[in-house]
Design an enzyme around this catalytic site. Structure first.
Site, PDB file in Angstrom:
ATOM      1  CG  HIS A  37      -0.101   0.044   2.513  1.00  0.00           C
ATOM      2  ND1 HIS A  37       0.503  -1.094   3.027  1.00  0.00           N
ATOM      3  CD2 HIS A  37       0.243   1.060   3.346  1.00  0.00           C
ATOM      4  CE1 HIS A  37       1.170  -0.773   4.128  1.00  0.00           C
ATOM      5  NE2 HIS A  37       1.036   0.525   4.340  1.00  0.00           N
ATOM      6  CG  HIS A 118       7.122   4.627   0.946  1.00  0.00           C
ATOM      7  ND1 HIS A 118       6.662   5.703   1.693  1.00  0.00           N
ATOM      8  CD2 HIS A 118       7.187   3.582   1.817  1.00  0.00           C
ATOM      9  CE1 HIS A 118       6.469   5.310   2.951  1.00  0.00           C
ATOM     10  NE2 HIS A 118       6.764   4.030   3.051  1.00  0.00           N
TER      11      HIS A 118
END
Length: 172
Positions: A37, A118
């Site tokens: 995620h 990220h």
């Protein structure tokens, strides 16, 4: 009244999750706690009343932001702050806007670091392991693209795993 731990994240396409998981299985001890995620808002605590107010605000934010494309071309590392290696999501105005909006107003303050979009692929490794993983991966190039059209409000279960509380679709 007990408070639960919440977080807000974007789950990318299955293709990107499969790429991330191919590394996470080996290098991320929290692999089984949450799928790959992009964190929009770090974990925070909220009561049932507070989370209802936050969910209302998230609906409003989602309606004001149109779906957008993300791109991943390489890995990077948060070293020396933490031994985390991640798939670097190229900077995007809409991502930054979402993060900004989720750290003002009704939202509890929980942002420890500057926002760097990220997808974590390794964490909690020793200095040596981190050097090896990052050393072998930083030369790799990726050509991953995805359309982000929703984000999720998550909450943490007693075993540390995260599960979706509510999904918010972007745009009108």
């Amino acid at each position: 009244m007990s408070k639960l731990k919440y977080g807000i994240a974007i789950f990318p396409s299955k293709e990107i999750q499969d790429v991330a998981n191919s590394y996470r299985m080996r290098y991320d001890p929290r692999y089984n706690k949450i799928p790959p995620h992009i964190t929009l808002k770090e974990r925070f605590e909220a009561s049932k009343e507070e989370i209802n107010e936050i969910a209302e605000e998230l609906n409003k934010i989602a309606s004001e932001v149109q779906p957008f494309e993300i791109e991943i071309n390489k890995v990077s590392s948060f070293s020396p702050v933490t031994n985390t290696v991640y798939l670097k999501v190229e900077p995007h105005d809409q991502l930054s806007l979402l993060n900004d909006k989720m750290n003002e107003g009704v939202f509890p303050e929980s942002q420890q670091y500057a926002f760097v979009p990220h997808i974590t692929i390794s964490q909690d490794l020793s200095e040596d392991e981190h050097s090896d993983v990052y050393g072998s991966m930083r030369m790799l190039t990726f050509d991953l693209k995805d359309t982000v059209d929703r984000f999720q409000l998550l909450y943490q279960l007693e075993d540390g795993a995260w599960t979706v509380f509510e999904t918010f679709k972007l745009g009108k």
